[in-house]
Design a protein around this motif. Structure first.
Motif, mmCIF file in Angstrom:
data_model
loop_
_atom_site.group_PDB
_atom_site.id
_atom_site.type_symbol
_atom_site.label_atom_id
_atom_site.label_comp_id
_atom_site.label_asym_id
_atom_site.label_seq_id
_atom_site.Cartn_x
_atom_site.Cartn_y
_atom_site.Cartn_z
ATOM 1 N N UNK A 346 -6.351 -15.243 -41.180
ATOM 2 C CA UNK A 346 -6.615 -16.583 -40.658
ATOM 3 C C UNK A 346 -7.617 -16.568 -39.524
ATOM 4 N N UNK A 347 -7.563 -15.514 -38.704
ATOM 5 C CA UNK A 347 -8.521 -15.409 -37.605
ATOM 6 C C UNK A 347 -9.948 -15.285 -38.122
ATOM 7 N N UNK A 348 -10.121 -14.706 -39.316
ATOM 8 C CA UNK A 348 -11.456 -14.629 -39.905
ATOM 9 C C UNK A 348 -11.986 -16.023 -40.216
ATOM 10 N N UNK A 349 -11.100 -16.898 -40.685
ATOM 11 C CA UNK A 349 -11.504 -18.276 -40.934
ATOM 12 C C UNK A 349 -11.969 -18.964 -39.670
ATOM 13 N N UNK A 350 -11.284 -18.700 -38.566
ATOM 14 C CA UNK A 350 -11.697 -19.257 -37.281
ATOM 15 C C UNK A 350 -13.052 -18.709 -36.858
ATOM 16 N N UNK A 351 -13.255 -17.410 -37.069
ATOM 17 C CA UNK A 351 -14.485 -16.761 -36.606
ATOM 18 C C UNK A 351 -15.713 -17.213 -37.384
ATOM 19 N N UNK A 352 -15.563 -17.450 -38.694
ATOM 20 C CA UNK A 352 -16.742 -17.760 -39.510
ATOM 21 C C UNK A 352 -17.019 -19.253 -39.615
ATOM 22 N N UNK A 353 -16.121 -20.100 -39.102
ATOM 23 C CA UNK A 353 -16.266 -21.547 -39.302
ATOM 24 C C UNK A 353 -17.584 -22.073 -38.745
ATOM 25 N N UNK A 354 -17.861 -21.805 -37.472
ATOM 26 C CA UNK A 354 -19.085 -22.333 -36.857
ATOM 27 C C UNK A 354 -20.355 -21.750 -37.485
ATOM 28 N N UNK A 355 -20.459 -20.416 -37.668
ATOM 29 C CA UNK A 355 -21.665 -19.885 -38.320
ATOM 30 C C UNK A 355 -21.867 -20.407 -39.734
ATOM 31 N N UNK A 356 -20.782 -20.543 -40.491
ATOM 32 C CA UNK A 356 -20.902 -21.037 -41.857
ATOM 33 C C UNK A 356 -21.338 -22.499 -41.867
ATOM 34 N N UNK A 357 -20.783 -23.284 -40.947
ATOM 35 C CA UNK A 357 -21.170 -24.693 -40.843
ATOM 36 C C UNK A 357 -22.651 -24.815 -40.514
ATOM 37 N N UNK A 358 -23.137 -24.015 -39.597
ATOM 38 C CA UNK A 358 -24.561 -24.046 -39.239
ATOM 39 C C UNK A 358 -25.443 -23.599 -40.399
ATOM 40 N N UNK A 359 -24.974 -22.643 -41.178
ATOM 41 C CA UNK A 359 -25.804 -22.063 -42.236
ATOM 42 C C UNK A 359 -25.869 -22.933 -43.485
ATOM 43 N N UNK A 360 -24.715 -23.516 -43.892
ATOM 44 C CA UNK A 360 -24.691 -24.206 -45.194
ATOM 45 C C UNK A 360 -24.259 -25.663 -45.110
ATOM 46 N N UNK A 361 -23.820 -26.132 -43.928
ATOM 47 C CA UNK A 361 -23.422 -27.528 -43.802
ATOM 48 C C UNK A 361 -21.965 -27.751 -44.134
ATOM 49 N N UNK A 362 -21.512 -28.984 -43.888
ATOM 50 C CA UNK A 362 -20.100 -29.317 -44.029
ATOM 51 C C UNK A 362 -19.610 -29.232 -45.477
ATOM 52 N N UNK A 363 -20.342 -29.812 -46.416
ATOM 53 C CA UNK A 363 -19.847 -29.850 -47.790
ATOM 54 C C UNK A 363 -19.655 -28.452 -48.363
ATOM 55 N N UNK A 364 -20.602 -27.574 -48.147
ATOM 56 C CA UNK A 364 -20.457 -26.210 -48.666
ATOM 57 C C UNK A 364 -19.341 -25.460 -47.955
ATOM 58 N N UNK A 365 -19.147 -25.742 -46.664
ATOM 59 C CA UNK A 365 -18.033 -25.123 -45.938
ATOM 60 C C UNK A 365 -16.702 -25.592 -46.511
ATOM 61 N N UNK A 366 -16.591 -26.898 -46.765
ATOM 62 C CA UNK A 366 -15.360 -27.423 -47.359
ATOM 63 C C UNK A 366 -15.137 -26.864 -48.760
ATOM 64 N N UNK A 367 -16.204 -26.702 -49.534
ATOM 65 C CA UNK A 367 -16.068 -26.137 -50.874
ATOM 66 C C UNK A 367 -15.640 -24.673 -50.826
ATOM 67 N N UNK A 368 -16.029 -23.958 -49.780
ATOM 68 C CA UNK A 368 -15.546 -22.583 -49.597
ATOM 69 C C UNK A 368 -14.028 -22.581 -49.415
ATOM 70 N N UNK A 369 -13.533 -23.502 -48.588
ATOM 71 C CA UNK A 369 -12.086 -23.626 -48.391
ATOM 72 C C UNK A 369 -11.393 -24.059 -49.678
ATOM 73 N N UNK A 370 -12.023 -24.964 -50.430
ATOM 74 C CA UNK A 370 -11.452 -25.411 -51.696
ATOM 75 C C UNK A 370 -11.327 -24.238 -52.669
ATOM 76 N N UNK A 371 -12.354 -23.394 -52.726
ATOM 77 C CA UNK A 371 -12.313 -22.229 -53.610
ATOM 78 C C UNK A 371 -11.180 -21.281 -53.223
ATOM 79 N N UNK A 372 -10.981 -21.088 -51.901
ATOM 80 C CA UNK A 372 -9.884 -20.229 -51.445
ATOM 81 C C UNK A 372 -8.534 -20.812 -51.853
ATOM 82 N N UNK A 373 -8.399 -22.141 -51.767
ATOM 83 C CA UNK A 373 -7.146 -22.797 -52.153
ATOM 84 C C UNK A 373 -6.881 -22.638 -53.650
ATOM 85 N N UNK A 374 -7.898 -22.819 -54.470
ATOM 86 C CA UNK A 374 -7.725 -22.680 -55.916
ATOM 87 C C UNK A 374 -7.384 -21.242 -56.296
#
Length: 382
Positions: A346-374
């Protein structure tokens, strides 16, 4: 055969878990006041939550296995008393070093919340273990959700030092109740505590069910932290430009997850944890999809968060029931490994949230979380 909990014992464990875990978060609204009182930079006092989390993870690793060795009344009484002492030490701190040291101890002692869930599952009547774990998980969720509100209100009314003393008094009340009401039977074990600690790492190698539980739980906790950190950041930026209070109100969506937990526990007892985990992860994925596409509409955002939180909370309760059921006699050790890895991922999710948001934007970040859930939904079926 484990001695059953007395009438109301599960509720007592839920209250203990909630009031204990709240101490990891209740000081956060008071950090500015603490920094001003101690005359140190906010950046230094900002390490307090980190110290609490570090202590809590240490408690999961070193103290949770004690549930396999000590009677519940003795174990929880001792740990809650230690929590009260650590809170009193923090309230008396005149400098940041002592405060940070106290919060390492507070975090470690607050891991009693996980012990309470383990005890509820182990001492539940036959066929009711999932419900017991879920009720305690609901108490923990309530403690986390309400801790910042209670900590902020008490700080405004009494000051941060007296706020900590109020929580210390609650810990002592919990210790008294635990000493009086919880089972006095010591678990039967063939190994000592030191041998138990040495045996922890090999458990992942020898328990395929534990590996699956760790992988599944780690995926949704990664997604949970990724979504909440990234969401907080994106809502504060244009075109949303929401303030801290408005962003904080979205956390109330988590109340649906709190309300769903007892129901999820009953479903776990009736249909098994695998079914509940899969259904819960599909609900979380649906919530994430709403967040990815409807962030500009507050009701859609709230609904998405409600589904997402409810799915993650329900899956966690079912997964912990699955871990305890692997070997009830060693459930403390199994839960220790599970939670330590769970929080690390879970701490990895916290660590990568801001860099991932800056790199790919909100929708792609949310889709990353969606993929993990599926993926967690797929693994949850096994």
């Amino acid at each position: 055969m484990s001695q059953p909990l007395p009438r109301g014992g599960t509720l007592l464990l839920a209250v203990i878990a909630g009031t204990a875990i709240a101490n990891n978060y209740s000081v956060q609204p008071a950090l500015a006041a603490v920094a001003a009182d101690l005359g140190v930079p906010l950046s230094v006092i900002g390490l307090v939550p980190t110290a609490a989390l570090t202590g809590c993870m240490t408690g999961f690793a070193l103290l949770l296995p004690l549930t396999d060795h000590l009677a519940p009344n003795r174990l929880l009484t001792a740990q809650l008393t230690a929590l009260a002492a650590a809170l009193t030490l923090a309230a008396a701190a005149r400098g940041p070093v002592l405060l940070l040291a106290a919060y390492l101890l507070i975090g470690a002692a607050a891991s009693v919340a996980a012990q309470a869930g383990n005890i509820a599952g182990r001492h539940a009547p036959p066929g009711r273990g999932g419900t017991g774990v879920a009720v305690v998980a609901a108490g923990m969720s309530a403690g986390i959700l309400l801790s910042r509100l209670a900590g902020g209100a008490l700080t405004d009314a009494l000051g941060w030092r007296r706020m900590l003393l109020v929580f210390a008094a609650l810990a002592l009340l919990g210790a008294l109740a635990a000493a009086t009401l919880l089972p006095r039977q010591r678990p039967h074990t063939d190994s000592g505590y030191r041998a138990t600690l040495k045996a922890l790492p090999p458990l992942l190698l020898h328990q395929p069910g534990l590996r699956r539980a760790v992988a599944t739980g780690g995926l949704w906790y990664f997604a949970f932290n990724l979504v909440w950190i990234a969401l907080t950041l994106v809502l504060a930026q244009p075109p949303h430009s929401l303030g801290p209070t408005a962003i904080g109100l979205y956390s109330l969506a988590g109340l649906l997850g709190f309300a769903a937990l007892p129901f999820a526990g009953r479903l776990t007892d009736r249909y098994g944890p695998h079914t509940v985990i899969t259904a819960a992860m599909l609900a979380a994925a649906a919530g994430t999809a709403l967040l990815a596409t409807g962030l500009g509409t507050p009701p859609v955002t709230a609904l998405g968060l409600a589904l997402f939180d409810a799915g993650c909370f329900a899956a966690q309760a079912a997964n912990q029931s699955r871990v305890i059921a692997l070997d009830p006699a060693r459930s403390g050790s199994l839960s220790s490994i599970y939670l330590a890895v769970y929080f690390t991922v879970g701490a990895l999710g916290t660590a990568v949230a801001a860099p991932l948001l800056d790199a790919v934007g909100w929708q792609s970040t949310a889709l990353t979380a969606l993929s993990a859930s599926l993926l967690a939904a797929v693994l949850g079926r096994r």
